[in-house]
Design a protein around this motif. Structure first.
Motif: not given
Length: 149
Positions: A111, A122, A117-118, A10, A80, A7-8, A120, A137, A124-125
Motif C-alpha cells: 500500500k 478474490h 490500490a484497493e 487481491v 492486480a 487497482k487491487y 480485496v 475489505r 470480491d472480484l
C-alpha cells in the motif's frame, strides 16, 4: 507494472488442509500441471509466515527488470497484485498467527508503493469464489486489529 496502474491487492488462499505446508514452488508445479505458464500469484505466505515470491513483480521496474502480469483474477490481472495464503481449505480461514502478521506487513508495504490500490479478497472480484474465506475489505478497514479471518 506501474504502481499507478495497480487497482487491487487481491488476497487468495491455496485451499489446502492445515497440515499441508506448501510454498511457491509447489503452487508453481500445480499450476504448470494445469497447463498454465506457472504460478499465478506474486506472493505466497507459508504457514510459518515466510513470504515467498511467485511471479516476478517490480513496481515501476527499471528497463531490463522483469515484471510478469499475474494470473489469479480473471480480467483484472494487469491491474492486480496477487497474494496467496497457504491454507483455507473449504473456505475456512485457518491461517496461522505468523501468516496473519506477514499478510499485514506485506499489504502495508504494498500500500505504500501503490496507495490507491484497493485491498480485496478474490471473492470480491469473482462472485463464483469464496477465497480466501474471510472478508478482506472489513479486515483491512479494521487494520488497527492485526489478523486475517
Amino acid at each position: 507494472m506501474d504502481a499507478s496502474k495497480v487497482k487491487y491487492i487481491v488476497i487468495h488462499c491455496a485451499d489446502t488442509p492445515p497440515e499441508l505446508d506448501i510454498g511457491a514452488a509447489e503452487i508453481d508445479r500445480w499450476h504448470k500441471q494445469n497447463g498454465w505458464d506457472g504460478i499465478g500469484y506474486h506472493y505466497v505466505i507459508r504457514r510459518s509466515g515466510v513470504i515467498e515470491s511467485g511471479r516476478p513483480l517490480d513496481i515501476n521496474a527499471a528497463p531490463g527488470w522483469q515484471t510478469v502480469t499475474g494470473a489469479h483474477v480473471a480480467g483484472m490481472n494487469s491491474q492486480a497484485i496477487g497474494i496467496c495464503l497457504v491454507g483455507g481449505r473449504h473456505g475456512k480461514p485457518d491461517f496461522s498467527g505468523q501468516q496473519r502478521e506477514s499478510l499485514w506487513l506485506l499489504v502495508e508495504t504494498l500500500k505504500r508503493i501503490a496507495p490507491e490500490a484497493e485491498v480485496v479478497g478474490h471473492r470480491d472480484l469473482d462472485k463464483g469464489k469464496t477465497c480466501p474465506g474471510f472478508d478482506v475489505r472489513a479486515w483491512w478497514a479494521n487494520r488497527g486489529q492485526h489478523g486475517a479471518g
